[in-house]
Design a protein around this motif. Structure first.
Motif, PDB file in Angstrom:
ATOM      1  N   GLY A  50      68.349  27.978  -2.624  1.00 52.98           N
ATOM      2  CA  GLY A  50      67.390  26.876  -2.695  1.00 52.98           C
ATOM      3  C   GLY A  50      66.049  27.312  -3.253  1.00 52.98           C
ATOM      4  N   ARG A  51      65.591  28.457  -2.794  1.00 50.08           N
ATOM      5  CA  ARG A  51      64.297  28.971  -3.279  1.00 50.08           C
ATOM      6  C   ARG A  51      64.409  29.394  -4.742  1.00 50.08           C
ATOM      7  N   MET A  52      65.553  29.950  -5.103  1.00 44.51           N
ATOM      8  CA  MET A  52      65.758  30.370  -6.490  1.00 44.51           C
ATOM      9  C   MET A  52      65.718  29.162  -7.414  1.00 44.51           C
ATOM     10  N   GLU A  53      66.248  28.044  -6.952  1.00 45.88           N
ATOM     11  CA  GLU A  53      66.188  26.817  -7.750  1.00 45.88           C
ATOM     12  C   GLU A  53      64.737  26.402  -7.992  1.00 45.88           C
ATOM     13  N   GLU A  54      63.924  26.460  -6.946  1.00 46.09           N
ATOM     14  CA  GLU A  54      62.500  26.118  -7.082  1.00 46.09           C
ATOM     15  C   GLU A  54      61.802  27.058  -8.060  1.00 46.09           C
ATOM     16  N   ILE A  55      62.078  28.346  -7.928  1.00 47.51           N
ATOM     17  CA  ILE A  55      61.451  29.341  -8.798  1.00 47.51           C
ATOM     18  C   ILE A  55      61.881  29.123 -10.248  1.00 47.51           C
ATOM     19  N   LEU A  56      63.184  28.918 -10.455  1.00 46.34           N
ATOM     20  CA  LEU A  56      63.681  28.730 -11.817  1.00 46.34           C
ATOM     21  C   LEU A  56      63.132  27.458 -12.457  1.00 46.34           C
ATOM     22  N   PHE A  57      62.927  26.434 -11.662  1.00 41.15           N
ATOM     23  CA  PHE A  57      62.330  25.203 -12.205  1.00 41.15           C
ATOM     24  C   PHE A  57      60.960  25.521 -12.800  1.00 41.15           C
ATOM     25  N   ASP A  58      60.119  26.171 -12.018  1.00 44.68           N
ATOM     26  CA  ASP A  58      58.781  26.536 -12.493  1.00 44.68           C
ATOM     27  C   ASP A  58      58.836  27.597 -13.590  1.00 44.68           C
ATOM     28  N   TYR A  88      55.214  32.171  -5.809  1.00 43.97           N
ATOM     29  CA  TYR A  88      56.312  32.343  -4.852  1.00 43.97           C
ATOM     30  C   TYR A  88      56.272  33.702  -4.154  1.00 43.97           C
ATOM     31  N   ASP A  89      55.223  34.467  -4.406  1.00 42.59           N
ATOM     32  CA  ASP A  89      55.025  35.771  -3.772  1.00 42.59           C
ATOM     33  C   ASP A  89      56.247  36.684  -3.964  1.00 42.59           C
ATOM     34  N   ILE A  90      56.672  36.795  -5.218  1.00 44.05           N
ATOM     35  CA  ILE A  90      57.772  37.691  -5.555  1.00 44.05           C
ATOM     36  C   ILE A  90      57.336  38.571  -6.715  1.00 44.05           C
ATOM     37  N   THR A  91      58.074  39.646  -6.923  1.00 44.66           N
ATOM     38  CA  THR A  91      57.807  40.521  -8.064  1.00 44.66           C
ATOM     39  C   THR A  91      58.846  40.254  -9.149  1.00 44.66           C
ATOM     40  N   LEU A 109      75.176  30.028  -9.369  1.00 40.70           N
ATOM     41  CA  LEU A 109      74.259  29.842 -10.503  1.00 40.70           C
ATOM     42  C   LEU A 109      74.511  28.499 -11.175  1.00 40.70           C
ATOM     43  N   SER A 110      75.768  28.135 -11.305  1.00 35.18           N
ATOM     44  CA  SER A 110      76.120  26.847 -11.896  1.00 35.18           C
ATOM     45  C   SER A 110      75.567  25.696 -11.059  1.00 35.18           C
ATOM     46  N   GLU A 111      75.658  25.835  -9.761  1.00 37.52           N
ATOM     47  CA  GLU A 111      75.120  24.805  -8.859  1.00 37.52           C
ATOM     48  C   GLU A 111      73.605  24.681  -9.012  1.00 37.52           C
ATOM     49  N   ILE A 112      72.931  25.819  -9.121  1.00 37.63           N
ATOM     50  CA  ILE A 112      71.475  25.814  -9.317  1.00 37.63           C
ATOM     51  C   ILE A 112      71.128  25.069 -10.604  1.00 37.63           C
ATOM     52  N   TYR A 113      71.807  25.423 -11.702  1.00 45.83           N
ATOM     53  CA  TYR A 113      71.473  24.818 -12.983  1.00 45.83           C
ATOM     54  C   TYR A 113      71.907  23.353 -13.080  1.00 45.83           C
ATOM     55  N   THR A 114      72.908  22.960 -12.331  1.00 48.66           N
ATOM     56  CA  THR A 114      73.262  21.536 -12.262  1.00 48.66           C
ATOM     57  C   THR A 114      72.113  20.755 -11.647  1.00 48.66           C
ATOM     58  N   HIS A 115      71.538  21.297 -10.570  1.00 50.36           N
ATOM     59  CA  HIS A 115      70.389  20.646  -9.933  1.00 50.36           C
ATOM     60  C   HIS A 115      69.170  20.653 -10.857  1.00 50.36           C
ATOM     61  N   LEU A 116      68.958  21.769 -11.548  1.00 51.08           N
ATOM     62  CA  LEU A 116      67.819  21.846 -12.471  1.00 51.08           C
ATOM     63  C   LEU A 116      67.952  20.829 -13.597  1.00 51.08           C
ATOM     64  N   LYS A 117      69.165  20.673 -14.110  1.00 53.54           N
ATOM     65  CA  LYS A 117      69.391  19.697 -15.174  1.00 53.54           C
ATOM     66  C   LYS A 117      69.028  18.289 -14.700  1.00 53.54           C
ATOM     67  N   GLU A 118      69.424  17.963 -13.463  1.00 54.32           N
ATOM     68  CA  GLU A 118      69.081  16.659 -12.891  1.00 54.32           C
ATOM     69  C   GLU A 118      67.567  16.502 -12.748  1.00 54.32           C
ATOM     70  N   ARG A 119      66.918  17.553 -12.264  1.00 52.95           N
ATOM     71  CA  ARG A 119      65.466  17.500 -12.066  1.00 52.95           C
ATOM     72  C   ARG A 119      64.729  17.367 -13.389  1.00 52.95           C
TER      73      ARG A 119
END
Length: 140
Positions: A50-58, A88-91, A109-119
């Motif tokens: 979930g957090r990776m999805e947020e990070i990848l969006f930004d 996101y306080d990551i390196t 990863l596919s699930e993350i990018y499916t959500h990103l595509k929708e967003r």
């Protein structure tokens, strides 16, 4: 003669029960291994899905912003992406390690990018509506 046959039968029977116990122990251990290896928990040191999805969006928004910036791209390269990492306080290493994990787990990863595509689709729709509204307002 009957006593000897009974003794052999009892010996075979005891051996059979021993195999059943061994098979039961094996089945329990195998089940434990399968169940513990199929948990959905993300390994330690890996950013959660979930957090990776947020990070990848930004992250992708930052890359797009950098790509469309006028002027010398060399001096500002990575500035927006670094801002995402700070947000996101990551390196960069945390991000790279997590991306490597998700590349090995393509279903996640596919699930993350499916959500990103929708967003991104929703975002594009909102932007189109806003531009249409502005154009309409200036036409009158």
């Amino acid at each position: 003669m009957t006593g000897r046959v009974m003794k052999e039968f009892n010996g075979v029977q005891r051996g059979f029960y021993g195999c059943q116990i061994l098979a039961s122990v094996f089945l329990v251990l195998f089940s434990f291994i399968v169940l513990t290896s199929c948990t959905k928990k993300t390994p330690e040191g890996i950013i959660s899905q979930g957090r990776m999805e947020e990070i990848l969006f930004d992250y992708h928004m930052a890359e797009a912003a950098e790509a469309t910036m006028p002027g010398d791209k060399g001096e500002n390269k990575g500035v927006f992406v670094e801002a995402v990492f700070r947000k996101y306080d990551i390196t960069k290493d945390d991000f790279s390690r997590s991306m490597a994990f998700y590349f090995r787990h393509t279903d996640k990863l596919s699930e993350i990018y499916t959500h990103l595509k929708e967003r991104y689709g929703t975002l594009a729709s909102v932007q189109t509506d806003a531009i249409t509204a502005l154009n309409t307002a200036f036409e009158t």
